[in-house]
Design an enzyme around this catalytic site. Structure first.
Site, PDB file in Angstrom:
ATOM      1  N   ARG A 117      10.125  -1.154  11.128  1.00 17.40           N
ATOM      2  CA  ARG A 117       9.102  -0.542  11.970  1.00 17.40           C
ATOM      3  C   ARG A 117       8.949  -1.306  13.274  1.00 17.40           C
ATOM      4  NH1 ARG A 117       3.961   0.447   8.258  1.00 17.40           N
ATOM      5  NH2 ARG A 117       3.098  -0.694  10.012  1.00 17.40           N
ATOM      6  N   LYS A 137       0.825  -1.209   0.000  1.00 15.44           N
ATOM      7  CA  LYS A 137       0.000   0.000   0.000  1.00 15.44           C
ATOM      8  C   LYS A 137       0.865   1.268   0.000  1.00 15.44           C
ATOM      9  CE  LYS A 137      -2.577  -0.723   3.706  1.00 15.44           C
ATOM     10  NZ  LYS A 137      -2.112  -1.991   4.291  1.00 15.44           N
ATOM     11  N   ARG A 169     -10.726   0.447   8.420  1.00 22.40           N
ATOM     12  CA  ARG A 169     -10.259  -0.887   8.787  1.00 22.40           C
ATOM     13  C   ARG A 169     -11.334  -1.706   9.474  1.00 22.40           C
ATOM     14  NH1 ARG A 169      -4.474   0.471   9.004  1.00 22.40           N
ATOM     15  NH2 ARG A 169      -3.216  -1.377   9.322  1.00 22.40           N
ATOM     16  N   ARG A 181      -1.484  -9.001  13.410  1.00 17.39           N
ATOM     17  CA  ARG A 181      -2.080  -7.993  12.527  1.00 17.39           C
ATOM     18  C   ARG A 181      -2.821  -8.675  11.366  1.00 17.39           C
ATOM     19  NH1 ARG A 181       2.162  -4.131  10.539  1.00 17.39           N
ATOM     20  NH2 ARG A 181       0.455  -2.697  10.191  1.00 17.39           N
TER      21      ARG A 181
HETATM   22  P1  AMP Z   1      -0.447   0.768   9.175  1.00 19.27           P
HETATM   23  O1  AMP Z   1       0.715   1.699   9.107  1.00 19.27           O
HETATM   24  O2  AMP Z   1      -1.593   1.218   8.300  1.00 19.27           O
HETATM   25  O3  AMP Z   1      -0.087  -0.663   8.937  1.00 19.27           O
HETATM   26  O4  AMP Z   1      -1.005   0.859  10.681  1.00 19.27           O
HETATM   27  C1  AMP Z   1      -0.215   0.526  11.802  1.00 19.27           C
HETATM   28  C2  AMP Z   1      -1.096   0.341  13.030  1.00 19.27           C
HETATM   29  O5  AMP Z   1      -1.803   1.562  13.313  1.00 19.27           O
HETATM   30  C3  AMP Z   1      -2.200  -0.705  12.892  1.00 19.27           C
HETATM   31  O6  AMP Z   1      -1.728  -2.012  13.165  1.00 19.27           O
HETATM   32  C4  AMP Z   1      -3.207  -0.221  13.941  1.00 19.27           C
HETATM   33  O7  AMP Z   1      -2.771  -0.547  15.247  1.00 19.27           O
HETATM   34  C5  AMP Z   1      -3.120   1.286  13.809  1.00 19.27           C
HETATM   35  N1  AMP Z   1      -4.083   1.801  12.796  1.00 19.27           N
HETATM   36  C6  AMP Z   1      -3.794   2.376  11.599  1.00 19.27           C
HETATM   37  N2  AMP Z   1      -4.928   2.710  10.933  1.00 19.27           N
HETATM   38  C7  AMP Z   1      -5.951   2.328  11.730  1.00 19.27           C
HETATM   39  C8  AMP Z   1      -7.361   2.372  11.593  1.00 19.27           C
HETATM   40  N3  AMP Z   1      -7.942   2.855  10.481  1.00 19.27           N
HETATM   41  N4  AMP Z   1      -8.121   1.900  12.626  1.00 19.27           N
HETATM   42  C9  AMP Z   1      -7.547   1.400  13.743  1.00 19.27           C
HETATM   43  N5  AMP Z   1      -6.229   1.299  13.942  1.00 19.27           N
HETATM   44  C10 AMP Z   1      -5.421   1.760  12.934  1.00 19.27           C
END
Ligand code: AMP
Length: 224
Positions: free
Chosen positions: A160, A13, A88, A171
């Protein structure tokens, strides 16, 4: 255009978001990046999100929805935007749909990058990010020119904090349980499945042709 870039963690993404927003000149909004920034800045929201994120869970809908609403209300989002990692949950999708409708914005176009889970685990282990500018790399599929440093600003790349295998598997489990139903929510309404197990350039070319076709279709349907 309002684009939702959808896919499990590690599906590419971040890479596609950069390519699309360079092409369309719309902002890319990653709720994960926004939350990581809140944690770094030590804000109240960051404090609430930190523990959940470290364990691979989801931050509660109300907090994320409020943060998202504030961001898409900024003037740079008027001509459209791309959301990466939001919605999400089905509740977040419903919140987004009603927000777009209330603002007279077009309904979302969903781009789903589909990648089998075993491949994602291999990709995750080779994922790196620039702590200064946020650019992401993959040592296998999208490596930096010089190993270990960012092409843009020369900063040493890092993995990360939530990229360890146990957290990553959690996840993926959460994605299956809470996020996959969002795809069902959008099926038949601007939903496009894309095979994400291909080089980034091939994936991007398919996205370009999908969005060109959507733009043509929507021009003939003024109500959209
Ligand atoms: P990402 O960078 O999009 O993979 O997000 C990293 C982490 O941020 C996720 O594993 C969640 O803990 C949190 N997170 C990001 N976007 C959301 C969302 N839309 N709703 C809830 N938690 C989120």
């Amino acid at each position: 255009m309002v684009l939702l870039l959808f896919g499990p963690p590690g599906s590419g993404k971040g890479t596609q978001s950069g390519l699309i927003t360079n092409w369309l000149h719309i902002p890319s909004i990653s709720t994960g990046e926004m939350l990581r920034r809140e944690i770094e800045e030590g804000t109240e929201l960051g404090r609430l999100a930190n523990g959940v994120m470290a364990m691979g869970g989801l931050v509660v809908d109300g907090l994320v929805n409020r943060m998202l609403l504030e961001r898409i209300s900024q003037p740079d989002c008027r001509a459209g935007f791309l959301l990466d990692g939001y919605p999400r949950t089905v509740k977040q999708a419903e919140f987004l749909d009603s927000t777009l409708a209330a603002r007279g914005l077009p309904s979302a176009i969903v781009l789903h990058l589909d990648v089998p889970f075993p491949l994602l685990i291999a990709r995750m282990n080779s994922r790196r990010q620039c702590p200064a500018c946020g650019r992401t790399y993959n040592l296998l599929s999208d490596p930096p020119r010089n190993p270990a440093v960012c092409d843009i600003d020369g900063t040493v790349l890092t993995a990360r904090a939530d990229d360890n295998e146990a957290v990553f598997r959690e996840r993926l489990r959460i994605y299956d349980e809470l996020t996959r139903p969002v795809l069902t929510h959008y099926r038949g309404r601007g939903y496009h499945r894309i095979d994400g197990d291909r080089p980034p350039k091939a994936v991007f070319e398919e996205i370009v042709s999908i969005l060109d076709a959507e733009a043509r279709d929507r021009e003939t349907q003024p109500a959209l």
